[in-house]
Motif scaffolding. Structure first.
Motif, mmCIF file in Angstrom:
data_model
loop_
_atom_site.group_PDB
_atom_site.id
_atom_site.type_symbol
_atom_site.label_atom_id
_atom_site.label_comp_id
_atom_site.label_asym_id
_atom_site.label_seq_id
_atom_site.Cartn_x
_atom_site.Cartn_y
_atom_site.Cartn_z
ATOM 1 N N HIS A 392 0.778 -1.205 0.024
ATOM 2 C CA HIS A 392 -0.127 -0.044 0.126
ATOM 3 C C HIS A 392 0.764 1.309 -0.061
ATOM 4 O O HIS A 392 0.089 2.562 -0.052
ATOM 5 C CB HIS A 392 -0.894 -0.017 1.130
ATOM 6 C CG HIS A 392 -2.103 -0.832 0.993
ATOM 7 N ND1 HIS A 392 -1.899 -2.376 1.268
ATOM 8 C CD2 HIS A 392 -3.355 -0.714 0.603
ATOM 9 C CE1 HIS A 392 -3.242 -2.923 0.819
ATOM 10 N NE2 HIS A 392 -4.047 -1.870 0.538
ATOM 11 N N VAL A 432 -3.772 -3.694 -4.870
ATOM 12 C CA VAL A 432 -3.188 -2.489 -5.010
ATOM 13 C C VAL A 432 -2.008 -2.172 -5.819
ATOM 14 O O VAL A 432 -1.824 -1.000 -6.303
ATOM 15 C CB VAL A 432 -2.855 -1.688 -3.669
ATOM 16 C CG1 VAL A 432 -1.683 -2.548 -2.896
ATOM 17 C CG2 VAL A 432 -2.719 -0.157 -3.489
ATOM 18 N N SER A 733 -10.393 3.469 -9.292
ATOM 19 C CA SER A 733 -9.804 2.791 -8.184
ATOM 20 C C SER A 733 -9.909 3.640 -7.041
ATOM 21 O O SER A 733 -9.732 5.035 -7.127
ATOM 22 C CB SER A 733 -8.285 2.763 -8.614
ATOM 23 O OG SER A 733 -7.481 2.609 -7.413
ATOM 24 N N GLU A 734 -10.159 3.582 -5.790
ATOM 25 C CA GLU A 734 -10.222 4.262 -4.599
ATOM 26 C C GLU A 734 -8.728 4.286 -3.770
ATOM 27 O O GLU A 734 -8.090 5.184 -3.577
ATOM 28 C CB GLU A 734 -11.226 3.800 -3.829
ATOM 29 C CG GLU A 734 -12.561 4.400 -4.136
ATOM 30 C CD GLU A 734 -13.181 3.168 -5.348
ATOM 31 O OE1 GLU A 734 -13.965 3.869 -6.400
ATOM 32 O OE2 GLU A 734 -12.898 2.047 -5.193
ATOM 33 N N CYS A 735 -8.376 2.899 -3.714
ATOM 34 C CA CYS A 735 -7.236 2.703 -2.821
ATOM 35 C C CYS A 735 -5.882 3.296 -3.450
ATOM 36 O O CYS A 735 -5.213 4.166 -2.951
ATOM 37 C CB CYS A 735 -6.981 1.277 -2.642
ATOM 38 S SG CYS A 735 -5.682 0.764 -1.691
ATOM 39 N N CYS A 763 -15.101 4.869 0.044
ATOM 40 C CA CYS A 763 -14.064 5.085 0.728
ATOM 41 C C CYS A 763 -13.605 3.739 1.512
ATOM 42 O O CYS A 763 -12.718 3.497 1.966
ATOM 43 C CB CYS A 763 -13.859 6.222 1.686
ATOM 44 S SG CYS A 763 -15.050 5.836 3.178
ATOM 45 N N THR A 765 -12.980 1.042 -0.110
ATOM 46 C CA THR A 765 -11.927 0.215 -0.623
ATOM 47 C C THR A 765 -10.744 0.972 -0.467
ATOM 48 O O THR A 765 -9.861 0.551 -1.331
ATOM 49 C CB THR A 765 -12.413 -0.082 -2.220
ATOM 50 O OG1 THR A 765 -12.719 1.302 -2.687
ATOM 51 C CG2 THR A 765 -13.427 -0.966 -2.351
ATOM 52 N N ALA A 766 -10.889 1.984 0.100
ATOM 53 C CA ALA A 766 -9.522 2.890 0.458
ATOM 54 C C ALA A 766 -9.081 2.719 1.780
ATOM 55 O O ALA A 766 -8.494 3.619 2.349
ATOM 56 C CB ALA A 766 -9.525 4.163 -0.293
ATOM 57 N N GLN A 767 -10.078 1.788 2.670
ATOM 58 C CA GLN A 767 -9.692 1.984 4.036
ATOM 59 C C GLN A 767 -8.277 1.846 4.609
ATOM 60 O O GLN A 767 -7.955 2.412 5.585
ATOM 61 C CB GLN A 767 -10.650 1.001 4.672
ATOM 62 C CG GLN A 767 -11.050 1.270 6.275
ATOM 63 C CD GLN A 767 -12.043 2.410 6.094
ATOM 64 O OE1 GLN A 767 -12.896 2.611 5.392
ATOM 65 N NE2 GLN A 767 -11.532 3.195 7.177
ATOM 66 N N CYS A 768 -7.364 0.992 4.144
ATOM 67 C CA CYS A 768 -6.144 0.910 4.611
ATOM 68 C C CYS A 768 -5.387 2.224 4.229
ATOM 69 O O CYS A 768 -4.623 2.520 5.275
ATOM 70 C CB CYS A 768 -5.422 -0.407 3.522
ATOM 71 S SG CYS A 768 -3.752 -0.675 4.137
ATOM 72 N N ILE A 769 -5.600 2.854 3.086
ATOM 73 C CA ILE A 769 -4.890 4.153 3.415
ATOM 74 C C ILE A 769 -5.367 5.431 4.175
ATOM 75 O O ILE A 769 -4.468 5.879 4.828
ATOM 76 C CB ILE A 769 -5.028 4.689 1.875
ATOM 77 C CG1 ILE A 769 -4.388 3.886 0.549
ATOM 78 C CG2 ILE A 769 -4.650 6.179 1.750
ATOM 79 C CD1 ILE A 769 -3.123 3.804 0.576
#
Length: 1196
Positions: A392, A432, A733-735, A763, A765-769
């Motif tokens: 990531h 990612v 793509s969100e992430c 958001c 699918t972008a939770q890790c970021i």
């Protein structure tokens, strides 16, 4: 090359007399030659070769060629039979077969009576020309073998240093062991067991011969084996560019292209000693400490150093490195040259002397500027901090690199180089990686080529590759961008260095991604305390017996005489002493600083800046008019720009708003962007469909309607010396895209960087970021970011997936203490509160507040992420308007908007004080008016949720001492802001000893789903929510609303009739001579055009004006509201999920005592209209039916 071109080529080199003979023969042969004859262009070089041999010795060629070149009459070989290989496969059927089939077809047609004329007897097949056809076929086969090595040679390459996976060598007729088997050569595999001494002309598609044009088959095979089936396996034939593939062949196939000089070998050894020595030293000092060492893939350090050398020599000044934890400490020590003593101090468990939670040593980043000794040039190397979520960091690094390029004015990637180091399991397993690589060629995201280096351990934690990926290689994902992939055996340092050189030069020349897959192993377990024999016993039995790469390479160089054993041991001892000295220094370090591991220092940003100073955010009215005029105008006439008619209508509405000095949401956003651009602040907006806006409200990029790729961005034409405005639709793509924008914001603090989700819950699918970088980045790595997240959020009956931006998640990750009441008497309280929190969370309700919020984001003396829950229906809501005075100098951001209606004039009479946030305010305002409780219910909007505005909340509590305290939200109880605000309200109330009240919850019941997908259920929940605050409508309320609705309908009808009288419709002459059809259809369904933007609908009475109901928030129509139920139905959501906006409202500045009012309920909405783009002539039967319906209207 056709036959005539071939004749010209041969004639140019023949004596004139022979040329006449050749011309005569060739003309004769040309009448009978098939298209597969030797005269095709692919055989021209072969004929030239034969002619050269014939000139030297006529008997050295076949008799047929001797007769041909000597100029004998064609009759001598007219009837020479064709010589073909028994296994030859014709692309077309043989001439004899084609002739026979045609003859038989004719005979069959005649026998069936299809023709009275019998078929002519089949002519004898024309004789094939004489020639050495086997020799030609042999050349074609050799060309196919060369292409097979180029395409599939990597399948037979010796890549595994453990020997577990590898090719089975087969013996040829000469006894040589060759690795290319049937999976490489396929149908040509048996051919290599033929005559290995036969000479062949090399085709232009290979460079293995160097200056030699002819090689025996044995030498051809041996050279191809060394190049494509040795310790390097390269995949590059998937590249469609001939220029790129030819360049790679040039670098690989030229004789001695992969050889290293004696000095280069010494340098490789020295660097390998440092890489291995560092790991050995840590293993000796910290036997049980986790460090995620690089043993088994030590050559990665010399590979990176070689890339750095080549890049700096080509002009690169800044290098960004992103990587996971394995080998990170080695990279910090040997690539960045971070003092080893500082690295060792991280093992001593020292306390940090500056703020921040810190992170484990193998996650830390660093920023170093040093001299590259090989090129004698300064280079800045940044290793980006990364959590354990491995890949990531990729988009974050790419964003930082892109920001650095734009800061330097580098538009081609000449001075900035991104390098990403991957693990084999994560490279193939984490999505990612795919998302990030797809950004490589997008105009607003490209970094002009990234060098990817895979540290391939052939195992992921404890999972075998057979169970961790479906592809043959872990790098197959890189093929989606046609990147060349170089697989290399980690125990061959020279081959690894050659791959590094090719990769660095490829990126420099073509500005494209390239991958180096270093196939090694992991000498220890996943970490130094792990036992790998539990899960990979056979692999680790081999590893235990295998010598380290350093030992193998040292023995090789000693055997070659490059160095002596004494010199090698001296180099090892020298580096050991460096490590021991650093160990002694580390013991004297008593404290550490988190800031020394900062990967994004901003010295110029903080220099001379008062961090607690809150700069004004208002702008002059002239600035607003200038921005508004440009934004609401078509491109200048000289552009000859043809805009969509719908865009022209939108621009005219915007122009009307500018003239009326009022702004809706899109105009307020533009005022923020444009004013910052005027001040030299770069503004960057990114996300899916942001150019137009998910809800078609933005339209920042206009598209020419008749010319492709012709666009116009008004915000880039405001002022001659303005900053750049970058707005771009991202990939789906969100992430990766959010990670990219976060990285961009870290490297460019003076830029307003925004990412907008298509819907708020995207958001997810972008939770890790969000979790690992944005929310906690400053605490872990002392790394500030000013990135802005715009998340559309509101409950409007659109279903579970397009309603909630998951506000509760962001609020839960906020690090402000709910049990501590801050010192609100501090004159810097607002700035200090912002500076001490990890991010800012807002749920705004007015365009002016959105304007000030965005400008404050840049004006602050520090940087914090901003999470704003953007509106949907409020984008066009008639009440969501702000007058220009709310944008002007002296105005500022409002953390809380108090009640300014009748309730605020007599606070003691207020029985309920309702706190809310965001779009629900407009629902509450409308319902309060419907229930006629303006004097007894006060509504307060909390615009900034985090940090919580304790001081302003306290003022409101003191202003309404007798009121019941309510928190109202449209979200479910376990969602939204309730669980965040509840303890903070309690802390505020406990601050007053005499306070006995508490705040109660009013909203939807708890639910695991963010929202219902059923409209009826949505309205039912809404009704229960409203009635819990205001109670049910009384009969008096219902009668009043019914009168208002009828008056509005009468007014709309009068307006329509007046409009028709002024502009009577032109009759349309029907086809066929029938009577002209009415333009408006039946008399009862006349179209009513809305008044222009900014024109108010005629109110019923000043005292009875009520606001419009927001979509999804209004109650369903009741039987007491109107007899015309059809007009009172909630209008379906328009494109993008919001309702068609109304224009029958007052667009002027809001009144101070109460917001501008419009028709209550749903009656203000535009009546259904017939399509204006086509007319359909009704059939006679339908016309008759319509006439009857007009005379006798049907009952509902």
């Amino acid at each position: 090359m056709n036959k005539s071109q071939l004749r010209g080529l041969v004639l140019a080199k023949r004596p004139l007399t022979w040329g006449h003979r050749w011309l005569k023969i060739s003309c004769t042969l040309g009448k009978t030659f098939d298209r597969d004859s030797f005269a095709s262009g692919s055989s021209a070089a072969y004929i030239e070769n034969l002619y050269s041999k014939w000139q030297r010795n006529p008997k050295s060629v076949d008799e047929s060629w001797d007769a041909f070149f000597s100029g004998k009459e064609p009759s001598l070989f007219k009837k020479t039979p064709v010589q073909t290989l028994p296994t030859r496969k014709y692309r077309r059927r043989p001439m004899e077969l084609r002739t026979t089939v045609k003859a038989r077809s004719g005979e069959r047609a005649a026998s069936e009576g299809g023709s009275s004329v019998s078929a002519a007897p089949s002519a004898a097949p024309p004789a094939a020309p004489p020639g050495d056809w086997k020799n030609i076929d042999d050349h074609h086969t050799v060309q196919a073998i060369i292409r097979a090595y180029q395409m599939r040679g990597h399948l037979a390459a010796d890549l595994d240093p453990l020997g577990i996976v590898g090719p089975d060598k087969s013996s040829s007729v000469d006894g040589a062991k060759r690795q290319a088997a049937k999976d490489v050569l396929r149908q040509h595999y048996s051919y290599i067991f033929g005559d290995l001494n036969a000479m062949f002309k090399l085709p232009s598609s290979t460079m293995i011969g160097g200056d030699e044009q002819f090689l025996p088959l044995r030498e051809i095979l041996d050279r191809l084996e060394r190049i494509y089936c040795g310790h390097i396996g390269i995949e590059y034939m998937q590249i469609t560019s001939l220029t790129k593939t030819t360049w790679i062949r040039e670098r690989l196939e030229r004789p001695k292209a992969l050889e290293c000089s004696k000095e280069e070998k010494k340098l490789i050894l020295e660097r390998l000693i440092r890489a291995t020595g560092f790991e050995n030293f840590l293993a000796k000092k910290f036997t049980s400490e986790k460090r995620f060492g690089l043993e088994g893939c030590d050559i990665m350090i010399p590979v990176i150093k070689e890339v750095v050398d080549r890049a700096t020599n080509d002009g690169v000044e800044s290098i960004f490195i992103g990587m996971a934890h394995r080998g990170r400490l080695n990279v910090l020590a040997n690539i960045c040259r971070k003092p080893i003593a500082d690295i060792l101090a991280q093992f001593h468990g020292l306390q940090a002397s500056d703020p921040g939670a810190g992170d484990v040593k193998y996650h830390l980043g660093v920023f170093q500027e040093r001299l590259n000794r090989q090129t004698n040039r300064m280079v800045r190397i940044t290793v980006v901090a990364n959590p354990s979520h491995l890949e990531h960091v990729n988009p974050v690094l790419l964003g930082k690199a892109r920001a650095e390029m734009e800061h330097r004015g580098d538009t081609e990637g000449e001075t900035v180089l991104p390098i990403i180091i991957h693990g084999d399991a994560s490279f193939s397993g984490q999505g990612v990686v795919y998302e990030s690589m797809h950004l490589s060629d997008l105009p607003n995201y490209t970094t002009y080529g990234t060098i990817h280096i895979v540290s391939n351990n052939q195992v992921g934690f404890t999972t075998d590759p057979r169970f961790s990926r479906s592809s043959r290689y872990c790098t197959d994902v890189a093929k989606v961008t046609s990147a060349p992939i170089l697989h290399v055996n980690a125990d061959d340092p020279e081959a690894c260095i050659q791959c590094a050189r090719i990769a660095a030069d490829y990126r420099t020349k073509f500005k494209k991604d390239v991958v180096i897959d270093i196939v090694g192993y992991r000498r220890n377990g996943h970490n130094e305390g792990d036992e790998p024999m539990f899960t990979q016993p056979l692999m680790y039995q081999r590893i235990r017996k295998l010598k380290p790469c350093l030992t193998l390479y040292a023995e090789k160089l000693i055997k070659e005489g490059v160095i002596t054993d004494g010199e090698y041991k001296a180099l090892v001892s020298e580096y050991d002493k460096i490590c021991e000295d650093s160990w002694a220094k580390s013991k004297n370090i008593k404290t550490i600083k988190n800031s020394t591991w900062l990967d994004s220092p901003w010295p110029a940003f903080f220099e001379g800046r008062n961090r607690l100073e809150m700069s004004p955010t208002g702008v002059s009215e002239d600035t607003l008019k200038t921005i508004g005029t440009v934004f609401s105008s078509l491109p200048p006439q000289e552009h000859k720009f043809e805009a969509h008619k719908g865009i022209q209508r939108i621009l005219s509405q915007r122009k009307q708003m500018v003239d009326d000095k009022v702004a809706d949401w899109s105009l307020g956003e533009v005022f923020a962007f444009g004013s910052l651009l005027k001040e030299g602040v770069h503004v960057r907006l990114s996300g899916q469909d942001v150019e137009r806006g998910t809800f078609s409200h933005r339209h920042h990029v206009l598209h020419h309607q008749t010319a492709d790729k012709v666009v116009y961005t008004p915000l880039n034409h405001l002022y001659p010396d303005q900053a750049q405005y970058s707005v771009s639709n991202s990939s789906l793509s969100e992430c990766a895209v959010l990670g990219f924008e976060h990285g961009y914001s870290m490297a460019s603090p003076n830029t307003l960087v925004m990412w907008e989700g298509q819907f708020g819950d995207f958001c997810n699918t972008a939770q890790c970021i969000i979790d690992q970088f944005i929310a906690s980045g400053e605490s872990k790595w002392v790394r500030q970011s000013g990135v802005v997240l715009l998340l559309p959020h509101s409950m409007e009956g659109m279903g579970p997936e397009h309603s909630s931006g998951r506000m509760e998640r962001f609020l839960q990750m906020s690090d402000d203490d709910p049990d501590i009441y801050p010192d609100t008497c501090d004159c810097d309280f607002v700035a200090r509160q912002l500076m001490n929190v990890n991010w800012i969370i807002t749920n705004l309700s007015t365009p002016a507040n959105f304007f000030h919020c965005l400008r404050r984001q840049v004006k602050m003396g520090f940087r914090k992420p901003l999470i704003n829950f953007s509106p949907k229906s409020v984008l066009r809501h008639p009440m969501a308007r702000s007058p220009f005075k709310d944008f002007n100098e002296g105005s500022s951001f409002k953390r809380l908007i108090p009640e300014d209606g009748p309730a605020s004039e007599n606070p003691d009479c207020v029985t309920k004080l309702v706190f809310c946030s965001g779009k629900v305010y407009y629902d509450l305002f409308k319902e309060r008016d419907d229930h006629q409780q303006e004097d007894t219910v006060a509504i307060v909007r909390v615009e900034q949720l985090c940090p919580f505005p304790y001081d302003l909340i306290t003022e409101q509590l003191e202003l309404y001492p007798k009121a019941e305290l309510l928190w109202a939200q449209e979200e479910h109880k376990n969602s939204g802001a309730w669980f965040y605000v509840q303890p903070r309200f309690d802390t505020t109330l406990l601050q007053n000893e005499k306070e006995t009240r508490c705040v109660t919850y009013h909203g939807r019941a708890p639910s695991s789903s963010p929202a219902t997908g059923n409209k009826a259920q949505h309205y039912k929940e809404y009704k229960a929510f409203v009635e819990s605050i205001f109670g049910e409508l009384t009969e008096e309320n219902k009668a009043r609303l019914e009168c208002i609705v009828k008056a509005q309908q009468a007014q709309a009808k009068a307006d329509t009739q007046g409009s028709l009288k002024k502009n009577p419709p032109k009759p349309v002459k029907p086809k066929g001579g029938g009577p002209p059809a009415q333009k408006g259809g039946s008399p009862g369904k006349k179209r009513s055009d809305p008044p222009p933007a900014g024109k108010a609908a005629t109110p019923v009475s000043e005292s009875k004006k009520t606001p419009a109901s927001p979509t999804g928030g209004g109650t369903p129509p009741t039987k007491n509201q109107s007899s015309d139920k059809k007009q009172l139905k909630p209008e379906p959501a328009g494109k993008g999920g919001f309702p068609v906006s109304t224009h029958r409202t007052n667009l002027g500045p809001a009144a101070k005592k109460a917001p501008p009012a419009t028709v209550p309920g749903d009656a203000h909405r535009i009546l259904p209209q017939k399509p204006r783009f086509y007319k359909i002539k009704p059939s006679p039967e339908r016309a008759k039916t319509k006439a009857e319906d007009t005379k006798n209207p049907r009952k509902p």
